[in-house]
Design an enzyme around this catalytic site. Structure first.
Site, PDB file in Angstrom:
ATOM      1  N   HIS A   1      18.821  31.466 -11.612  1.00 23.10           N
ATOM      2  CA  HIS A   1      17.411  31.584 -11.982  1.00 23.10           C
ATOM      3  C   HIS A   1      16.871  33.012 -11.994  1.00 23.10           C
ATOM      4  O   HIS A   1      15.891  33.301 -12.675  1.00 23.10           O
ATOM      5  CB  HIS A   1      16.537  30.704 -11.068  1.00 23.10           C
ATOM      6  CG  HIS A   1      16.313  31.266  -9.697  1.00 23.10           C
ATOM      7  ND1 HIS A   1      17.200  31.101  -8.664  1.00 23.10           N
ATOM      8  CD2 HIS A   1      15.281  32.004  -9.195  1.00 23.10           C
ATOM      9  CE1 HIS A   1      16.727  31.694  -7.579  1.00 23.10           C
ATOM     10  NE2 HIS A   1      15.566  32.260  -7.874  1.00 23.10           N
ATOM     11  N   ASP A   2      17.501  33.927 -11.257  1.00 20.86           N
ATOM     12  CA  ASP A   2      17.012  35.310 -11.214  1.00 20.86           C
ATOM     13  C   ASP A   2      17.835  36.269 -12.072  1.00 20.86           C
ATOM     14  O   ASP A   2      17.558  37.470 -12.091  1.00 20.86           O
ATOM     15  CB  ASP A   2      17.014  35.822  -9.770  1.00 20.86           C
ATOM     16  CG  ASP A   2      15.748  35.444  -9.017  1.00 20.86           C
ATOM     17  OD1 ASP A   2      14.709  35.218  -9.670  1.00 20.86           O
ATOM     18  OD2 ASP A   2      15.793  35.373  -7.777  1.00 20.86           O
TER      19      ASP A   2
ATOM     20  N   HIS B   1      20.385  34.036  -1.705  1.00 19.11           N
ATOM     21  CA  HIS B   1      19.185  33.315  -2.147  1.00 19.11           C
ATOM     22  C   HIS B   1      19.468  32.354  -3.294  1.00 19.11           C
ATOM     23  O   HIS B   1      19.207  31.149  -3.166  1.00 19.11           O
ATOM     24  CB  HIS B   1      18.078  34.293  -2.509  1.00 19.11           C
ATOM     25  CG  HIS B   1      16.914  33.661  -3.208  1.00 19.11           C
ATOM     26  ND1 HIS B   1      16.124  32.679  -2.624  1.00 19.11           N
ATOM     27  CD2 HIS B   1      16.418  33.832  -4.469  1.00 19.11           C
ATOM     28  CE1 HIS B   1      15.186  32.293  -3.476  1.00 19.11           C
ATOM     29  NE2 HIS B   1      15.353  32.975  -4.611  1.00 19.11           N
TER      30      HIS B   1
ATOM     31  N   GLU C   1      15.784  37.928 -14.956  1.00 21.67           N
ATOM     32  CA  GLU C   1      14.656  38.730 -14.461  1.00 21.67           C
ATOM     33  C   GLU C   1      15.103  39.952 -13.686  1.00 21.67           C
ATOM     34  O   GLU C   1      14.474  41.013 -13.770  1.00 21.67           O
ATOM     35  CB  GLU C   1      13.775  37.845 -13.579  1.00 21.67           C
ATOM     36  CG  GLU C   1      12.435  38.436 -13.220  1.00 21.67           C
ATOM     37  CD  GLU C   1      11.571  37.440 -12.450  1.00 21.67           C
ATOM     38  OE1 GLU C   1      11.030  37.831 -11.403  1.00 21.67           O
ATOM     39  OE2 GLU C   1      11.440  36.283 -12.896  1.00 21.67           O
ATOM     40  N   ASP C   2      16.202  39.840 -12.951  1.00 18.90           N
ATOM     41  CA  ASP C   2      16.565  40.901 -12.008  1.00 18.90           C
ATOM     42  C   ASP C   2      17.911  41.564 -12.253  1.00 18.90           C
ATOM     43  O   ASP C   2      18.325  42.416 -11.453  1.00 18.90           O
ATOM     44  CB  ASP C   2      16.546  40.338 -10.577  1.00 18.90           C
ATOM     45  CG  ASP C   2      15.157  39.916 -10.137  1.00 18.90           C
ATOM     46  OD1 ASP C   2      14.184  40.469 -10.670  1.00 18.90           O
ATOM     47  OD2 ASP C   2      15.048  39.047  -9.264  1.00 18.90           O
TER      48      ASP C   2
ATOM     49  N   ASP D   1      13.315  27.420  -5.485  1.00 20.82           N
ATOM     50  CA  ASP D   1      13.240  28.876  -5.292  1.00 20.82           C
ATOM     51  C   ASP D   1      12.187  29.217  -4.247  1.00 20.82           C
ATOM     52  O   ASP D   1      12.446  29.931  -3.269  1.00 20.82           O
ATOM     53  CB  ASP D   1      12.911  29.514  -6.643  1.00 20.82           C
ATOM     54  CG  ASP D   1      12.602  31.001  -6.550  1.00 20.82           C
ATOM     55  OD1 ASP D   1      13.094  31.659  -5.619  1.00 20.82           O
ATOM     56  OD2 ASP D   1      11.858  31.495  -7.427  1.00 20.82           O
TER      57      ASP D   1
END
Length: 311
Positions: free
Chosen positions: A66-67, A42, A70-71, A128
């Site tokens: 980008h993640d 992704h 957050e993840d 995204d």
């Protein structure tokens, strides 16, 4: 640039390659929701979308990363040290707030934040969601409505969020990737245009500017521009709009009320001592419905028309 190996073990010759290696390691134990596909597919796809769109190197790298905040266990300090303040700012701008908040609260926060975010953050967020909605569309084609069971919230909530994203991402300005996202979201959630061929001019500034030159419904203005509308393949479209705008069909009244309130809230002032404003907003209302536009699109077209001195 010569190959550089840092203390984190990354050896690469560009910011983008460095981001790929970092993200691949950070997401190494994760899979795409409801699948066995490695999660890195992704963020890598998001980066490729941004690269294809001609975005700057920092924006592409941020898309790949980008993640991570957050993840994964990645920290702000790591991104700052390895990729710099520009990339960190973009990744922070694309990361949701407190995970303890409800899904609705987190999504509403993002919708509001994106309205005032800079272009780079909006481009990454758009890429995204573009990759996500394309994945959803493919799964719907293969698995049908069972696809929605993979999400914390079902189809109705997803539609609320994705359509809200179009308005938020375009609130300050439009950009090419947003057109692609809007088309994909319409395929999944939206009603198709009354005539598919109208899609050829829905993002055409040439058509919009020409249409606004006829906004007051003067027959001479419309007839004078007929050859140009015909050349654009939009003569039936402009006729459709004018037939319903003067006087405004009753079915458009609620949209008219919402649109005029929206335009006023965004600083456009109307003088209601004449019928001009009602005619103009009526035209905009039917145009918006005919091309499945969002309020921000009408606002930007309206502002450009004012600058051109035709409104």
């Amino acid at each position: 640039m010569a190959d550089v190996e840092d203390k984190h073990g990354l050896s690469c010759n560009s910011l983008i390659e460095k981001a790929i290696e970092f993200a691949a390691y950070a997401h190494r134990n994760q899979k795409r929701k409801g699948t066995e596909i490695p999660y890195i597919s992704h963020p890598y796809a998001v980066g490729m979308i941004l690269l294809k769109a001609g975005c700057k190197e920092e924006v592409v790298a941020a898309g790949i990363l980008h993640d991570t905040l957050e993840d994964t266990e990645t920290t702000d300090e790591q991104l700052l040290e390895l990729f710099g303040s520009v990339v960190l700012e973009i990744v922070l701008g694309c990361s949701e707030p407190d995970k303890g908040a409800t899904w609705e609260e987190r999504k509403q926060h993002m919708l509001e934040a994106l309205k005032t975010s800079n272009l780079a953050i909006r481009q990454v967020s758009c890429a995204d969601k573009l990759h996500n909605i394309r994945s959803i569309r493919r799964d719907l084609e293969q698995y049908g409505e069972e696809t929605w069971r993979r999400f914390k919230r079902g189809r109705e909530s997803q539609e609320w969020y994705y359509t809200g994203l179009i308005e938020s991402l375009g609130y300050a300005s439009r950009f090419p990737l947003l057109d692609e996202l809007q088309d994909e979201i319409e395929q999944v959630f939206g009603a198709p245009l009354a005539k598919p061929e109208w899609s050829k001019v829905r993002y055409s500034q040439k058509f919009i500017d020409l249409a606004f030159e006829t906004a007051y419904g003067n027959l001479s203005d419309i007839e004078e521009r007929q050859p140009k509308f015909v050349k654009l393949g939009a003569w039936d479209l402009i006729q459709h709009i004018h037939e319903r705008a003067y006087p405004l069909y009753p079915e458009y009244q609620d949209d008219f009320d919402r649109l005029i309130t929206y335009l006023q809230e965004r600083g456009i002032e109307f003088e209601f001592n004449s019928e001009g404003p009602a005619i103009l907003v009526g035209f905009c209302t039917v145009l918006m419905r005919a091309l499945n536009m969002y309020p921000h699109e009408v606002f930007h077209h309206f502002k450009r028309g004012m600058k051109r001195g035709i409104l």
